[in-house]
Scaffold this active site. Structure first.
Site, PDB file in Angstrom:
ATOM      1  N   PHE A  14       0.859  -1.192   0.000  1.00 50.42           N
ATOM      2  CA  PHE A  14       0.000   0.000   0.000  1.00 50.42           C
ATOM      3  C   PHE A  14       0.893   1.239   0.000  1.00 50.42           C
ATOM      4  O   PHE A  14       0.734   2.147   0.790  1.00 50.42           O
ATOM      5  CB  PHE A  14      -0.944  -0.013   1.218  1.00 50.42           C
ATOM      6  CG  PHE A  14      -2.201   0.795   1.044  1.00 50.42           C
ATOM      7  CD1 PHE A  14      -3.154   0.422   0.112  1.00 50.42           C
ATOM      8  CD2 PHE A  14      -2.432   1.938   1.821  1.00 50.42           C
ATOM      9  CE1 PHE A  14      -4.330   1.162  -0.041  1.00 50.42           C
ATOM     10  CE2 PHE A  14      -3.595   2.688   1.671  1.00 50.42           C
ATOM     11  CZ  PHE A  14      -4.541   2.296   0.744  1.00 50.42           C
ATOM     12  N   THR A  97       3.482  -4.527  -4.378  1.00 48.81           N
ATOM     13  CA  THR A  97       4.691  -4.604  -3.546  1.00 48.81           C
ATOM     14  C   THR A  97       5.867  -4.032  -4.348  1.00 48.81           C
ATOM     15  O   THR A  97       5.782  -3.921  -5.571  1.00 48.81           O
ATOM     16  CB  THR A  97       4.984  -6.071  -3.170  1.00 48.81           C
ATOM     17  OG1 THR A  97       5.120  -6.834  -4.370  1.00 48.81           O
ATOM     18  CG2 THR A  97       3.855  -6.663  -2.327  1.00 48.81           C
ATOM     19  N   LYS A 225      11.754  -3.201 -19.217  1.00 47.77           N
ATOM     20  CA  LYS A 225      10.574  -2.890 -20.038  1.00 47.77           C
ATOM     21  C   LYS A 225      10.758  -3.422 -21.459  1.00 47.77           C
ATOM     22  O   LYS A 225       9.814  -3.934 -22.059  1.00 47.77           O
ATOM     23  CB  LYS A 225      10.303  -1.390 -19.990  1.00 47.77           C
ATOM     24  CG  LYS A 225       9.816  -0.975 -18.596  1.00 47.77           C
ATOM     25  CD  LYS A 225       9.843   0.521 -18.358  1.00 47.77           C
ATOM     26  CE  LYS A 225       9.320   0.852 -16.961  1.00 47.77           C
ATOM     27  NZ  LYS A 225       9.529   2.269 -16.619  1.00 47.77           N
TER      28      LYS A 225
END
Lengths: 352, 352
Positions: A14, A97, A225
């Site tokens: 979070f 996370t 990526k």
């Protein structure tokens, strides 16, 4: 006729991204239900340093956000992320996370457990995607779950979903672009007259670059990526080691000026291309002619150009990072998961 | 596990766009089946001037393309487009009839008949979308059919599907861009030194502009696209009359030069924006700062910038016209229709 059904969410983590999604879910609760058919109930939020909260009847995201804002513990429930993912009320796990490119943990274990139990996973965490994409996709297929990770490439700017859904039917042979906002910011500032060190310090001040900037300036972030794009968009899984990688730390102002004198701009370009034997992927500083759409992409903005058979080149430009911008990636995936699961009546069955 | 099912296609029209789609379906038959789950059988092709061909067992698209190439009749079957749409073997109607913005015909009648019978319609024809969007969407909803029209704006470059699917969860408050390649080509040539008349003549020679260029240069084509964007992307249906429209025919080379001296480029910008009372839409020559992604879009290329709540600005750039490029728009919609219908087992039921 819209079938009403509620998706039980488990937040694994979070931090910035999880809070970004939570903010959108709170702010747009009614619009998401009415326009996008998305009704959520937050069943669990589990963090490493701020405790955990669980409620089968639903937690208040607004209250959790307020606690996070005040630096308070989110709750005192004793539960691991894997246990929370496997709660009977959890339908979708949001893996937000922190990224660990070496172990994939803690996201990898949570993702394996959730998919293995037939629960869908939506993530912006590059670790599990980089390390275990094929295994996780196969697990999802076997158990009839969804595994979606739009947020792993350009935050909420559509990249993977654009290629796989909006461009359905196109064969993409080549994809290249600017996928790291920090290095693009540094290169843009160097064009405006800064030396490399000065531009890097500025990026650190603004929070774009970390104290140890190597993940960005040495091209690691862009390389992951490029690996994900090669694996997903070109359909040929490769490892991160196979990405040929050069960062920007040896670029000088005189390189930037020399490129400008040739009508070009230096950009850190990530690319993946189909080859005779499979795919190749690389990250390197590249001179781009001013007329190319990627040349005009300045500051922390990201962009990708897809070269396709049916449509030639298509370029998308948008934010590459940010709290709510990455939250949007998770949201679009969550809407797609909810639609897919609604189509097979899974949530309805659980609710009944 | 992929459920095998075959989609029965009816081509209403077989001009440039229909042939563009047919070429892709022939060239990529195996890839479309294996990778995208799309298996097609062409049940009927009906044209105004080249006859019609019908076969419940499937026509050869390669043979039809060869006949079209040789300028021959496609067939001698006597059937109207509406009758062909309603054949028991027709699952999806491809409306690729010519655009008529006054009557919508012949596409409107075919689309009404098909949707009214529960058959899905995929189209690149702006007429029915401009004149009867709400009626056709309602009809599709009532009968459980799909009505998709990605190709009505920017050919196969994802615009409507990008906004509604890849950007799911975003609220778009404003969309603006270059949606007419002919006028953008003329303006680009004027920057390069041509007078308006000279650039127009060149566009006509290259086949970008028609003998009567008013549909492009007076902004009508862009205005319909602004109307469709306002209606679909902003969710507020408006009529074509409500689009405020100025073309490029009064732009001179000195206007273009004056803009350049201010670091700007003149582009014919179509835009739609949410207002207090609903939406406004317009088309007008607009000075765009060079740093904006739309400024770099030259020649016949198109581009749209969506301003969103969760993601700020996202820009997509790609071809705006072309035979296979528009065929690709129909193809991506067809793949989505096939997936949707497979999800509810409709084709399987018919096949059984």
């Amino acid at each position: 006729m819209r079938v009403e059904s509620t998706v039980g969410l488990c937040f694994a983590g979070f931090g910035n991204v999880g809070q970004g999604l939570a903010r959108i879910l709170v702010r747009k609760e009614r619009e998401l239900a009415e326009r996008w058919g998305l009704n959520c109930r937050t069943v669990a939020v589990v963090t490493r340093t701020r405790g955990a909260a669980v409620s089968r009847d639903g937690l208040s995201l607004a209250e959790l956000l307020a606690r996070a804002e005040r630096g308070e513990q989110l709750g005192t429930d004793r539960i691991t992320p894997v246990e929370a993912a496997l709660l009977p009320q959890t339908d979708v796990v949001l893996d937000v996370t922190p990224t660990n490119l070496k172990t994939g943990e803690p996201g990898l274990s949570v993702t394996r457990a959730a998919l293995g139990s037939g629960r869908s996973v939506v993530t912006s965490n590059k670790g599990p995607v980089s390390l275990a994409l094929e295994e996780l996709r196969e697990l999802a297929r076997e158990r009839g779950a969804c595994f979606r990770f739009e947020g792993s490439v350009m935050s909420g700017t559509p990249s993977l979903n654009l290629a796989m859904e909006s461009l359905a039917g196109c064969d993409i042979s080549h994809v290249q672009g600017i996928v790291n906002g920090t290095t693009n910011y540094i290169l843009t500032r160097m064009e405006e007259g800064c030396e490399y060190g000065e531009a890097l310090a500025e990026a650190q001040e603004k929070g774009y670059a970390e104290a140890d900037p190597s993940g960005d300036v040495d091209g690691w972030d862009a390389a992951v990526k490029a690996q994900i794009l090669a694996s997903v968009v070109l359909g040929s899984p490769i490892s991160l080691d196979a990405v040929d990688r050069t960062g920007i730390s040896s670029i000088t102002r005189s390189d930037v000026e020399a490129a400008a004198s040739r009508g070009r701009r230096i950009k850190l370009i990530a690319r993946a291309a189909r080859t005779a034997g499979g795919v190749s992927a690389s990250v390197s500083p590249t001179e781009i002619p001013l007329a190319h759409p990627l040349a005009g992409v300045g500051g922390a903005t990201n962009a990708l150009t897809f070269t396709t058979d049916n449509l030639r080149d298509v370029t998308i430009i948008g934010p590459g990072a940010g709290r709510e911008e990455t939250g949007q990636a998770l949201l679009s995936d969550l809407i797609a998961v909810a639609a897919a699961e609604r189509a097979c009546g899974r949530f309805a069955a659980k609710a009944g």
